[in-house]
Design a protein around this motif. Structure first.
Motif, PDB file in Angstrom:
ATOM      1  N   GLY A 180       0.851  -1.183   0.000  1.00 24.70           N
ATOM      2  CA  GLY A 180       0.000   0.000   0.000  1.00 24.70           C
ATOM      3  C   GLY A 180       0.888   1.235   0.000  1.00 24.70           C
ATOM      4  O   GLY A 180       2.112   1.145  -0.185  1.00 24.70           O
ATOM      5  N   LEU A 181       0.271   2.417   0.188  1.00 16.94           N
ATOM      6  CA  LEU A 181       1.027   3.668   0.139  1.00 16.94           C
ATOM      7  C   LEU A 181       0.884   4.481   1.424  1.00 16.94           C
ATOM      8  O   LEU A 181      -0.183   4.492   2.051  1.00 16.94           O
ATOM      9  N   ILE A 182       1.959   5.149   1.779  1.00 11.63           N
ATOM     10  CA  ILE A 182       1.945   6.123   2.879  1.00 11.63           C
ATOM     11  C   ILE A 182       2.492   7.442   2.319  1.00 11.63           C
ATOM     12  O   ILE A 182       3.578   7.473   1.742  1.00 11.63           O
ATOM     13  N   LEU A 183       1.691   8.493   2.457  1.00 13.43           N
ATOM     14  CA  LEU A 183       2.082   9.807   1.950  1.00 13.43           C
ATOM     15  C   LEU A 183       2.603  10.655   3.099  1.00 13.43           C
ATOM     16  O   LEU A 183       1.974  10.731   4.161  1.00 13.43           O
ATOM     17  N   VAL A 184       3.758  11.269   2.884  1.00 13.30           N
ATOM     18  CA  VAL A 184       4.315  12.186   3.874  1.00 13.30           C
ATOM     19  C   VAL A 184       4.275  13.587   3.279  1.00 13.30           C
ATOM     20  O   VAL A 184       5.029  13.888   2.340  1.00 13.30           O
ATOM     21  N   GLU A 185       3.399  14.438   3.786  1.00 17.47           N
ATOM     22  CA  GLU A 185       3.310  15.798   3.252  1.00 17.47           C
ATOM     23  C   GLU A 185       4.457  16.648   3.795  1.00 17.47           C
ATOM     24  O   GLU A 185       4.883  16.480   4.933  1.00 17.47           O
ATOM     25  N   PRO A 186       4.945  17.582   2.949  1.00 14.41           N
ATOM     26  CA  PRO A 186       6.000  18.479   3.429  1.00 14.41           C
ATOM     27  C   PRO A 186       5.400  19.500   4.403  1.00 14.41           C
ATOM     28  O   PRO A 186       4.175  19.617   4.494  1.00 14.41           O
ATOM     29  N   GLU A 187       6.243  20.233   5.090  1.00 19.78           N
ATOM     30  CA  GLU A 187       5.812  21.332   5.957  1.00 19.78           C
ATOM     31  C   GLU A 187       4.848  22.238   5.174  1.00 19.78           C
ATOM     32  O   GLU A 187       5.156  22.634   4.054  1.00 19.78           O
ATOM     33  N   GLY A 188       3.660  22.514   5.710  1.00 21.88           N
ATOM     34  CA  GLY A 188       2.712  23.388   5.018  1.00 21.88           C
ATOM     35  C   GLY A 188       1.783  22.674   4.053  1.00 21.88           C
ATOM     36  O   GLY A 188       0.832  23.260   3.544  1.00 21.88           O
ATOM     37  N   GLY A 189       2.057  21.397   3.752  1.00 29.33           N
ATOM     38  CA  GLY A 189       1.172  20.602   2.896  1.00 29.33           C
ATOM     39  C   GLY A 189       1.478  20.702   1.417  1.00 29.33           C
ATOM     40  O   GLY A 189       2.410  21.377   0.997  1.00 29.33           O
ATOM     41  N   LEU A 190       0.657  20.006   0.620  1.00 26.06           N
ATOM     42  CA  LEU A 190       0.792  20.018  -0.838  1.00 26.06           C
ATOM     43  C   LEU A 190      -0.161  21.055  -1.411  1.00 26.06           C
ATOM     44  O   LEU A 190      -1.164  21.398  -0.780  1.00 26.06           O
ATOM     45  N   PRO A 191       0.125  21.572  -2.632  1.00 23.33           N
ATOM     46  CA  PRO A 191      -0.816  22.518  -3.258  1.00 23.33           C
ATOM     47  C   PRO A 191      -2.211  21.900  -3.369  1.00 23.33           C
ATOM     48  O   PRO A 191      -2.350  20.699  -3.549  1.00 23.33           O
ATOM     49  N   LYS A 192      -3.223  22.746  -3.251  1.00 21.00           N
ATOM     50  CA  LYS A 192      -4.604  22.265  -3.286  1.00 21.00           C
ATOM     51  C   LYS A 192      -4.989  21.813  -4.702  1.00 21.00           C
ATOM     52  O   LYS A 192      -4.612  22.443  -5.680  1.00 21.00           O
ATOM     53  N   VAL A 193      -5.721  20.692  -4.801  1.00 21.43           N
ATOM     54  CA  VAL A 193      -6.285  20.249  -6.092  1.00 21.43           C
ATOM     55  C   VAL A 193      -7.755  19.899  -5.852  1.00 21.43           C
ATOM     56  O   VAL A 193      -8.212  19.841  -4.703  1.00 21.43           O
ATOM     57  N   ASP A 194      -8.509  19.651  -6.940  1.00 18.34           N
ATOM     58  CA  ASP A 194      -9.937  19.363  -6.792  1.00 18.34           C
ATOM     59  C   ASP A 194     -10.235  17.900  -6.460  1.00 18.34           C
ATOM     60  O   ASP A 194     -11.180  17.598  -5.755  1.00 18.34           O
ATOM     61  N   ARG A 195      -9.430  16.992  -7.004  1.00 19.34           N
ATOM     62  CA  ARG A 195      -9.693  15.549  -6.798  1.00 19.34           C
ATOM     63  C   ARG A 195      -8.384  14.835  -6.517  1.00 19.34           C
ATOM     64  O   ARG A 195      -7.364  15.128  -7.157  1.00 19.34           O
ATOM     65  N   GLU A 196      -8.450  13.885  -5.597  1.00 19.44           N
ATOM     66  CA  GLU A 196      -7.274  13.056  -5.338  1.00 19.44           C
ATOM     67  C   GLU A 196      -7.705  11.587  -5.321  1.00 19.44           C
ATOM     68  O   GLU A 196      -8.737  11.253  -4.742  1.00 19.44           O
ATOM     69  N   TYR A 197      -6.917  10.731  -5.952  1.00 16.79           N
ATOM     70  CA  TYR A 197      -7.231   9.297  -5.969  1.00 16.79           C
ATOM     71  C   TYR A 197      -5.983   8.459  -5.705  1.00 16.79           C
ATOM     72  O   TYR A 197      -4.848   8.910  -5.899  1.00 16.79           O
ATOM     73  N   TYR A 198      -6.257   7.217  -5.300  1.00 21.83           N
ATOM     74  CA  TYR A 198      -5.226   6.260  -4.910  1.00 21.83           C
ATOM     75  C   TYR A 198      -5.286   5.069  -5.870  1.00 21.83           C
ATOM     76  O   TYR A 198      -6.303   4.371  -5.923  1.00 21.83           O
ATOM     77  N   VAL A 199      -4.215   4.887  -6.645  1.00 23.93           N
ATOM     78  CA  VAL A 199      -4.165   3.809  -7.636  1.00 23.93           C
ATOM     79  C   VAL A 199      -2.851   3.054  -7.441  1.00 23.93           C
ATOM     80  O   VAL A 199      -1.790   3.672  -7.327  1.00 23.93           O
ATOM     81  N   MET A 200      -2.923   1.729  -7.388  1.00 27.35           N
ATOM     82  CA  MET A 200      -1.676   0.980  -7.228  1.00 27.35           C
ATOM     83  C   MET A 200      -1.687  -0.279  -8.091  1.00 27.35           C
ATOM     84  O   MET A 200      -2.636  -1.038  -8.086  1.00 27.35           O
ATOM     85  N   GLN A 201      -0.617  -0.452  -8.817  1.00 30.34           N
ATOM     86  CA  GLN A 201      -0.498  -1.596  -9.718  1.00 30.34           C
ATOM     87  C   GLN A 201       0.107  -2.795  -8.995  1.00 30.34           C
ATOM     88  O   GLN A 201       0.893  -2.639  -8.068  1.00 30.34           O
ATOM     89  N   GLY A 202      -0.267  -3.994  -9.439  1.00 35.17           N
ATOM     90  CA  GLY A 202       0.344  -5.208  -8.902  1.00 35.17           C
ATOM     91  C   GLY A 202       0.248  -6.324  -9.923  1.00 35.17           C
ATOM     92  O   GLY A 202      -0.647  -6.317 -10.769  1.00 35.17           O
ATOM     93  N   ASP A 203       1.185  -7.269  -9.880  1.00 38.64           N
ATOM     94  CA  ASP A 203       1.131  -8.426 -10.775  1.00 38.64           C
ATOM     95  C   ASP A 203       0.805  -9.680  -9.974  1.00 38.64           C
ATOM     96  O   ASP A 203       1.263  -9.851  -8.845  1.00 38.64           O
ATOM     97  N   PHE A 204      -0.028 -10.561 -10.575  1.00 42.88           N
ATOM     98  CA  PHE A 204      -0.521 -11.759  -9.894  1.00 42.88           C
ATOM     99  C   PHE A 204      -0.235 -13.015 -10.706  1.00 42.88           C
ATOM    100  O   PHE A 204      -0.221 -12.971 -11.936  1.00 42.88           O
ATOM    101  N   TYR A 205      -0.035 -14.113  -9.982  1.00 44.92           N
ATOM    102  CA  TYR A 205       0.387 -15.378 -10.581  1.00 44.92           C
ATOM    103  C   TYR A 205      -0.532 -16.495 -10.113  1.00 44.92           C
ATOM    104  O   TYR A 205      -0.574 -16.796  -8.920  1.00 44.92           O
ATOM    105  N   THR A 206      -1.288 -17.078 -11.035  1.00 44.89           N
ATOM    106  CA  THR A 206      -2.265 -18.103 -10.651  1.00 44.89           C
ATOM    107  C   THR A 206      -1.925 -19.436 -11.316  1.00 44.89           C
ATOM    108  O   THR A 206      -1.323 -19.470 -12.391  1.00 44.89           O
ATOM    109  N   LYS A 207      -2.354 -20.521 -10.662  1.00 48.04           N
ATOM    110  CA  LYS A 207      -2.100 -21.869 -11.212  1.00 48.04           C
ATOM    111  C   LYS A 207      -2.721 -21.992 -12.603  1.00 48.04           C
ATOM    112  O   LYS A 207      -2.100 -22.499 -13.527  1.00 48.04           O
ATOM    113  N   GLY A 208      -3.940 -21.505 -12.756  1.00 46.10           N
ATOM    114  CA  GLY A 208      -4.591 -21.561 -14.057  1.00 46.10           C
ATOM    115  C   GLY A 208      -4.180 -20.360 -14.898  1.00 46.10           C
ATOM    116  O   GLY A 208      -3.691 -19.361 -14.381  1.00 46.10           O
TER     117      GLY A 208
END
Ligand SMILES: [Cu+2]
Length: 487
Positions: A180-208
């Motif tokens: 997963g992800l942990i965000l560390v904001e700098p002193e004073g925070g990040l610039p303001k935006v309208d939308r924020e989302y969390y997306v993370m890629q992963g690869d999976f390995y199955t028997k079939g």
């Protein structure tokens, strides 16, 4: 002409080296100052951290002063849907893949509580890349099912960091979704935006193969070969499509926190129909502008920002493109609002970017039966057996066979093990549950059956019997075959 040019070049080169060197040393000094002050920031009060499931992120930290931030994270092993009709046992931080998003700031003191649900079968821990300290917290957070661990760390560096399980076999824990992800904001925070989302890629390995229905077990060999059946965003093929698509309105600014859990593949992250106005390269402090595709290493992250100017469906992909259309690495961001014909003549037609589905085909007649390498001597058996132990048994019974109190019985000097070889073979073949007594201590837990060949079981048990004060019994593949057919 030649001569003057060459001199000029040398002059410029020297000048550049000089400037770069000066900048570099300035930067170093600056960083030292920042690092020092981050460690010296005094925390003011405490609060429980807000954790969110993907694709959501907690509220911005902004200007909040540094605090003692209490994080409660529960590990859950649970069945989920990889794609229509295909199920998988995910190992999760907080019940989702990727795990709950943690949002903190430089100077915070994080008090981390890791809880391993009693219904889980395996021990786990956590390595946070935002931690300054050995193992990123891994050795302080090792927990058996039904137990919890606590450790704390001071957040020193701003940025977007990956966390993951680091319990052996590490690759398997990550492959099953433990990141997963942990965000560390700098002193004073990040610039303001309208939308924020969390997306993370992963690869999976199955028997079939990709698309083969039913509950699909993890395939260790494919994982070692880096031969993924699924490459997905947020843990499953349709996590970010259809009704699960991300949304925004024309004119808004969008910030994506993008991570890559791996375990193996590097992501060429791209949004079809957009250009990233800003990319925090590798999740750090350097900002690149006007980027088409950004590389996100396994165990790494990036923050990307863009303003959406026209309506339509933007498509998130790993631009290693077979992964997108054949293995699942595809998400959508639906943008609503007024057309702007000056920027684009019409909307992107929806439905073009439908995944093409299971694409792994093999030519007939090219599969040879696997050759099994048999051990030639007792020494070799023990050597092979040790490898199996380190891959399969180690996570629970531990490196010296000492086990974990109240959870996993010891194999070292085990009276239970030494009393009956056939019973030990049965345990590895079929698993074990119910109360047993080992060296006078009662255990009442579950050992899952291990999918090993008769040869492998003979080797691993011969190794265990040969180690840590056990009685040196020799286990042959024939003995295992006999027990297998007895059931
Ligand atoms: Cu784990």
């Amino acid at each position: 002409m030649m001569r003057t040019n060459r001199f000029k070049n040398i002059f410029i080169a020297t000048l550049t080296v000089g400037i770069v060197a000066t900048l570099y040393s300035c930067n170093q000094q600056k960083e030292e100052v920042i690092a020092k002050s981050a460690a010296e920031i005094v925390v003011n009060g405490e609060m429980e951290a807000e954790l969110t499931s993907p694709p959501n992120v907690p509220k911005p930290v902004g200007k909040r002063p540094a605090k003692k931030l209490i994080v409660h994270m529960e590990v859950l092993e649970q069945v989920g849907e990889m794609t229509g009709g295909v199920e998988y046992v995910y190992w999760t931080f907080g019940g989702t893949v990727p795990g709950s998003f943690i949002r903190t700031r430089v100077g915070d003191e994080v008090e981390f509580h890791l809880e391993n649900h009693p219904n889980n079968k395996l021990p786990h821990n956590i390595d946070l890349h935002a931690v300054t300290g050995p193992g990123g917290g891994a050795s302080s957070s090792f927990v058996a099912p039904g137990h919890k661990a606590k450790f704390s760390f001071k957040v020193l560096n701003p940025g977007l960091y990956v966390y993951h399980c680091a319990t052996a076999p590490v690759g398997m824990h990550i492959a099953n979704g433990m990141y997963g992800l942990i965000l560390v904001e700098p002193e004073g925070g990040l610039p303001k935006v309208d939308r924020e989302y969390y997306v993370m890629q992963g690869d999976f390995y199955t028997k079939g193969a990709n698309g083969e229905r039913g509950l699909q077990p993890f395939d260790m060999q494919k994982a070692v070969d880096e031969d993924a059946d699924y490459v997905v965003f947020n843990g499953s093929v349709s996590a970010l499509t259809g009704n699960n698509a991300l949304t925004a309105k024309v004119g808004e600014t969008v910030r994506l926190y993008v991570g890559n859990g791996g375990p193996n593949l590097v992501s060429s992250f791209h949004v079809i129909g957009e250009i990233f106005d800003a990319v925090y390269v590798e999740g750090g402090s350097m900002v690149n502008e006007n980027v088409q595709t950004t590389l996100i290493p396994a165990g790494g992250a990036a923050i990307v920002e863009f303003k959406v100017d026209v309506p339509g469906t933007l498509v998130l992909v790993d631009h290693s493109i077979f992964r997108a259309f054949n293995k699942g690495a595809l998400g959508m961001l639906n943008v609503e609002g007024e057309e702007n014909k000056q920027i684009y003549s019409g909307t992107i037609e929806e439905g073009i970017y439908l995944p093409e589905g299971g694409g792994i085909q093999s030519m007939p007649g090219d599969s040879k039966p696997m050759e099994v390498v048999a051990a030639k001597s007792r020494e070799e058996k023990i050597k092979f057996g040790r490898e199996i132990y380190m891959q399969t048994c180690f996570a629970c019974h531990q490196g010296e066979g000492q086990g974990v109190p109240n959870a996993f019985p010891p194999l070292a000097n085990s009276d239970y093990l030494n009393a009956d070889v056939d019973r030990a073979i049965d345990i590895v073949l079929h698993g074990l549950s119910g109360e047993i007594t080992v060296n006078g201590v009662k255990y009442n837990s579950v050992m899952t059956s291990q999918t090993l060949t008769d040869e492998e079981i003979a080797n691993v048990l011969t190794y265990v019997y040969d180690s840590w004060g056990n009685n040196k019994s020799d286990v042959t593949p024939m003995m295992v075959t006999k027990r297998r057919s007895a059931h």
